[in-house]
Motif scaffolding. Structure first.
Motif, short mmCIF file in Angstrom:
data_model
loop_
_atom_site.label_atom_id
_atom_site.label_comp_id
_atom_site.label_asym_id
_atom_site.label_seq_id
_atom_site.Cartn_x
_atom_site.Cartn_y
_atom_site.Cartn_z
N ILE A 148 0.86 -1.19 0.00
CA ILE A 148 0.00 0.00 0.00
C ILE A 148 0.89 1.23 0.00
O ILE A 148 1.77 1.38 0.86
CB ILE A 148 -0.92 0.03 1.24
CG1 ILE A 148 -1.74 -1.26 1.36
CG2 ILE A 148 -1.83 1.26 1.18
CD1 ILE A 148 -2.72 -1.50 0.25
N ILE A 149 0.66 2.13 -0.95
CA ILE A 149 1.42 3.39 -1.01
C ILE A 149 0.47 4.53 -0.62
O ILE A 149 -0.46 4.84 -1.35
CB ILE A 149 2.00 3.62 -2.41
CG1 ILE A 149 2.95 2.47 -2.78
CG2 ILE A 149 2.73 4.96 -2.47
CD1 ILE A 149 3.51 2.58 -4.19
N GLY A 150 0.72 5.11 0.53
CA GLY A 150 -0.15 6.15 1.06
C GLY A 150 -1.04 5.58 2.15
O GLY A 150 -1.84 4.69 1.89
N ALA A 151 -0.90 6.10 3.37
CA ALA A 151 -1.59 5.52 4.52
C ALA A 151 -2.76 6.38 4.99
O ALA A 151 -3.08 6.40 6.18
CB ALA A 151 -0.61 5.30 5.66
N VAL B 242 3.26 -1.33 4.02
CA VAL B 242 2.63 -0.02 3.87
C VAL B 242 3.75 1.02 3.81
O VAL B 242 4.69 0.96 4.61
CB VAL B 242 1.69 0.30 5.04
CG1 VAL B 242 1.08 1.69 4.87
CG2 VAL B 242 0.60 -0.76 5.18
N SER B 243 3.64 1.95 2.87
CA SER B 243 4.61 3.05 2.83
C SER B 243 3.87 4.38 2.87
O SER B 243 2.78 4.51 2.30
CB SER B 243 5.49 2.96 1.58
OG SER B 243 4.76 3.30 0.42
N ALA C 168 2.56 5.11 8.41
CA ALA C 168 2.75 3.80 7.77
C ALA C 168 2.85 2.70 8.82
O ALA C 168 2.24 1.64 8.70
CB ALA C 168 4.00 3.82 6.90
N SER C 169 3.60 2.96 9.87
CA SER C 169 3.79 1.96 10.93
C SER C 169 2.48 1.68 11.66
O SER C 169 2.16 0.52 11.97
CB SER C 169 4.86 2.44 11.92
OG SER C 169 6.10 2.61 11.29
N PHE D 7 7.33 1.47 5.67
CA PHE D 7 8.43 2.22 5.09
C PHE D 7 8.03 3.69 4.91
O PHE D 7 6.85 4.01 4.78
CB PHE D 7 8.83 1.65 3.73
CG PHE D 7 9.25 0.20 3.77
CD1 PHE D 7 10.56 -0.14 4.08
CD2 PHE D 7 8.34 -0.81 3.52
CE1 PHE D 7 10.95 -1.47 4.13
CE2 PHE D 7 8.71 -2.14 3.56
CZ PHE D 7 10.03 -2.47 3.87
N SER D 8 9.05 4.56 4.84
CA SER D 8 8.80 5.98 4.60
C SER D 8 8.86 6.31 3.12
O SER D 8 8.43 7.40 2.72
CB SER D 8 9.79 6.84 5.37
OG SER D 8 11.13 6.54 4.99
N THR D 9 9.39 5.40 2.29
CA THR D 9 9.40 5.60 0.84
C THR D 9 9.03 4.29 0.15
O THR D 9 9.37 3.21 0.64
CB THR D 9 10.78 6.06 0.32
OG1 THR D 9 11.70 4.96 0.36
CG2 THR D 9 11.32 7.22 1.13
N TYR D 10 8.37 4.42 -0.99
CA TYR D 10 8.03 3.20 -1.73
C TYR D 10 9.25 2.60 -2.40
O TYR D 10 9.29 1.40 -2.67
CB TYR D 10 6.89 3.45 -2.73
CG TYR D 10 7.03 4.65 -3.61
CD1 TYR D 10 7.87 4.66 -4.72
CD2 TYR D 10 6.27 5.79 -3.38
CE1 TYR D 10 7.98 5.77 -5.55
CE2 TYR D 10 6.37 6.92 -4.19
CZ TYR D 10 7.22 6.90 -5.27
OH TYR D 10 7.33 8.00 -6.09
#
Length: 353
Positions: A9-12, A36-37, A44-45, A57-60
């Motif tokens: 998932i990109i964007g939380a 999840v990033s 994300a966490s 993660f903080s970046t995809y």
């Protein structure tokens, strides 16, 4: 065929938390949400912990480098659809990107070309295509009950429905307002039912009459002091096959209904309104109005996710294609360009046949 689709998932934000992830979970053993990033690592966490995803993660880019992923949902603001999609496709992932495709036509073209080059699925979050009304009417159209559809009317109007959350009123991040957010859904629905004809000319006007002042907010109080989008857009689109669409879309307008989303189609053998579904025909010297007494009900988003997963696992093409995404982006950007210039805009061909 893979036994389980590993999804990132990109964007939380809300669309990931409330729509994509719950509907992936309904797919059971077919799907495993593995990561999840989000640019805000804490978000994300937090979301990864909620859904038992093992990685955040903080970046995809870091996500793709660290975890095996088969497919991604892109749930970011519109500005970031293009770079995230390109990165995901280049990493060998199938992509379900939220609407609209991108911010510019060139971005949509690059996304389509990259999907084709990498041999991966790229589809968009046009969940109204999965509505039972749309599916039923599509069967009537495919059976030629409406004949040649030559005209349509698209309506996506709210009385005071400017979102009071997120970045919906930020033009830099979203690219526009109601046209690109809710109008795009009904526009895509109309185009889908019409067979997605190639656009020819667009004429648009936009207004900013209500959003820049404080007022009654039916979807929360919007940030009227930093309102940089249109609050209403109108337009006409003509197509190379001679068909045309009239469009009205607004977050805020002085109209009766608080919220109206609809598509009206006119063909030479019949017409229809989609929401609610009603079909208009002339048969045996009688004018007939036909309405269904029953339509099967399942969540639009649930079907969208379910069918994306099936496409990824089986290789069956999705019903929303990159080429259609390019046509739609051309229309949206053409309407905004026309409104800015005060004249009709010709849509240039940017895809080879």
């Amino acid at each position: 065929m893979a036994k389980s689709l590993k999804v990132g998932i990109i964007g939380a934000g809300a669309i990931a938390r409330d729509v994509h992830i719950p509907n992936y979970m309904k797919c059971g053993d077919k799907v495993e949400i593995v990561a999840v990033s989000d640019v805000v690592k804490e978000k994300a966490s937090e979301l990864a912990t909620e859904v038992n995803a093992p990685h955040a993660f903080s970046t995809y880019h870091e996500m793709f480098d660290s975890v095996e992923i088969d497919a991604v949902s892109i749930c970011t603001p519109n500005k970031f659809h293009h770079p995230a999609t390109i990165a995901a496709l280049d990493a060998g992932c199938h992509v379900l990107c939220e609407k609209p495709p991108a911010m510019t036509v060139q971005e949509a073209v690059e996304m389509a070309e990259t999907a084709n080059k990498q041999g991966k699925i790229l589809t968009y979050g046009f969940h109204f295509r999965h509505a039972p009304e749309v599916e039923a009417l599509k069967r009537f159209i495919d059976n030629d009950d409406l004949g040649a559809i030559y005209a349509a009317r698209v309506t996506a109007m709210r009385r005071r429905g400017i979102p009071g959350w997120g970045v919906f009123t930020n033009k830099e991040l979203q690219g526009g307002g109601p046209l690109i957010d809710i109008g795009v859904h009904m526009l895509d629905t109309a185009l889908y039912l019409m067979g997605y004809p190639e656009p020819d000319t667009v004429f648009g006007v936009t207004y900013q009459k209500i959003g820049k002042r404080k007022g009654v907010g039916l979807m929360g109080q919007w940030d009227w002091e930093n309102f940089t989008i249109e609050d209403m857009a109108r337009g006409m689109i003509t197509f190379k096959n001679g068909a045309s669409i009239l469009l009205d879309s607004a977050f805020a307008a002085n109209v009766e209904k608080h919220d109206e989303m609809n598509v009206s189609l006119m063909g030479d053998q019949g017409g229809a309104d989609v929401f609610p579904l009603k079909i208009y025909q002339e048969k045996h010297d009688v004018l007939l109005d036909t309405t269904p007494s029953f339509l099967p009900r399942k969540g639009y988003h649930e079907l969208e996710i379910e069918r994306f997963v099936e496409s990824c696992l089986s290789g069956i093409p999705p019903i929303s294609t990159p080429k259609e995404g390019v046509y739609l982006q051309q229309i949206i950007n053409g309407l905004y360009e026309s409104a800015e210039k005060g004249e009709a805009v010709k849509v240039e061909r940017v895809l080879s046949d």
